[in-house]
Design a protein around this motif. Sequence first.
Motif, PDB file in Angstrom:
ATOM      1  N   SER A   1      -2.738 -14.564  38.899  1.00  0.00           N
ATOM      2  CA  SER A   1      -3.542 -13.233  38.464  1.00  0.00           C
ATOM      3  C   SER A   1      -2.526 -11.963  38.470  1.00  0.00           C
ATOM      4  O   SER A   1      -2.529 -10.993  37.771  1.00  0.00           O
ATOM      5  N   LEU A   2      -1.442 -12.133  39.352  1.00  0.00           N
ATOM      6  CA  LEU A   2      -0.394 -11.201  39.602  1.00  0.00           C
ATOM      7  C   LEU A   2       0.321 -11.115  38.254  1.00  0.00           C
ATOM      8  O   LEU A   2       0.701  -9.974  37.657  1.00  0.00           O
TER       9      LEU A   2
ATOM     10  N   MET B   1      -5.467  -1.750  41.504  1.00  0.00           N
ATOM     11  CA  MET B   1      -5.544  -3.288  41.327  1.00  0.00           C
ATOM     12  C   MET B   1      -4.542  -4.122  41.541  1.00  0.00           C
ATOM     13  O   MET B   1      -4.520  -5.258  42.388  1.00  0.00           O
ATOM     14  N   LEU B   2      -3.501  -3.684  41.109  1.00  0.00           N
ATOM     15  CA  LEU B   2      -2.176  -4.563  41.407  1.00  0.00           C
ATOM     16  C   LEU B   2      -1.725  -4.380  42.802  1.00  0.00           C
ATOM     17  O   LEU B   2      -1.363  -5.301  43.477  1.00  0.00           O
ATOM     18  N   VAL B   3      -1.779  -3.139  43.327  1.00  0.00           N
ATOM     19  CA  VAL B   3      -1.389  -3.243  44.786  1.00  0.00           C
ATOM     20  C   VAL B   3      -2.263  -3.984  45.773  1.00  0.00           C
ATOM     21  O   VAL B   3      -1.871  -4.510  46.657  1.00  0.00           O
TER      22      VAL B   3
ATOM     23  N   ALA C   1      -7.492   0.903  51.268  1.00  0.00           N
ATOM     24  CA  ALA C   1      -6.309   1.280  51.404  1.00  0.00           C
ATOM     25  C   ALA C   1      -5.700   1.201  49.906  1.00  0.00           C
ATOM     26  O   ALA C   1      -4.839   2.215  49.556  1.00  0.00           O
ATOM     27  N   ALA C   2      -5.615  -0.020  49.214  1.00  0.00           N
ATOM     28  CA  ALA C   2      -4.858  -0.141  48.010  1.00  0.00           C
ATOM     29  C   ALA C   2      -5.407   0.916  46.914  1.00  0.00           C
ATOM     30  O   ALA C   2      -4.748   1.269  46.166  1.00  0.00           O
ATOM     31  N   ALA C   3      -6.973   1.271  47.089  1.00  0.00           N
ATOM     32  CA  ALA C   3      -7.470   2.139  46.175  1.00  0.00           C
ATOM     33  C   ALA C   3      -6.811   3.325  46.392  1.00  0.00           C
ATOM     34  O   ALA C   3      -6.905   4.116  45.343  1.00  0.00           O
ATOM     35  N   LEU C   4      -6.371   3.835  47.442  1.00  0.00           N
ATOM     36  CA  LEU C   4      -5.393   5.191  47.670  1.00  0.00           C
ATOM     37  C   LEU C   4      -4.411   5.309  46.625  1.00  0.00           C
ATOM     38  O   LEU C   4      -4.134   6.405  46.245  1.00  0.00           O
TER      39      LEU C   4
END
Length: 129
Positions: free
Chosen positions: A21-22, A48-50, A120-123
């Motif tokens: 997926s990465l 999304m990648l983060v 947190a990733a969404a930030l």
Amino acid sequence: MIPGPRHIRVRRQRVVPMALSLVSVVAGVALLHVLGAPREVFALVVAMLVGLVSSLLVTVVRQISIHMSVAGGTVMILLLVLGLPVLPAVLIAAAAGWSRLVLKAHTPAQLLAGTALGGAAALTFALLN
């Protein structure tokens, strides 16, 4: 459809599908950049990648809820884009968490960790937007 279980319950078995997926998301980010995608779309996919990279790194050591990571990230993105009226998304995320508990797929700590990681990733979206 591929036969077999729909969820990967053994943590170490998650690494290969998540790594694939990465690769897919990295290729998507590269294409978005090359093709000049709108800043918001690029920022969303990078967030999304983060989230995926963070989940993969945590999964190597501990089990968290990927379902709740996605739900937490989705709620955070909606909050950043729309402001406060995200109650329906919060309710859907809570229902997903409840279902993971009922199915005994995760502990409450794993659900909270996944939700926090996704949020947190969404930030990243806010930083790039």
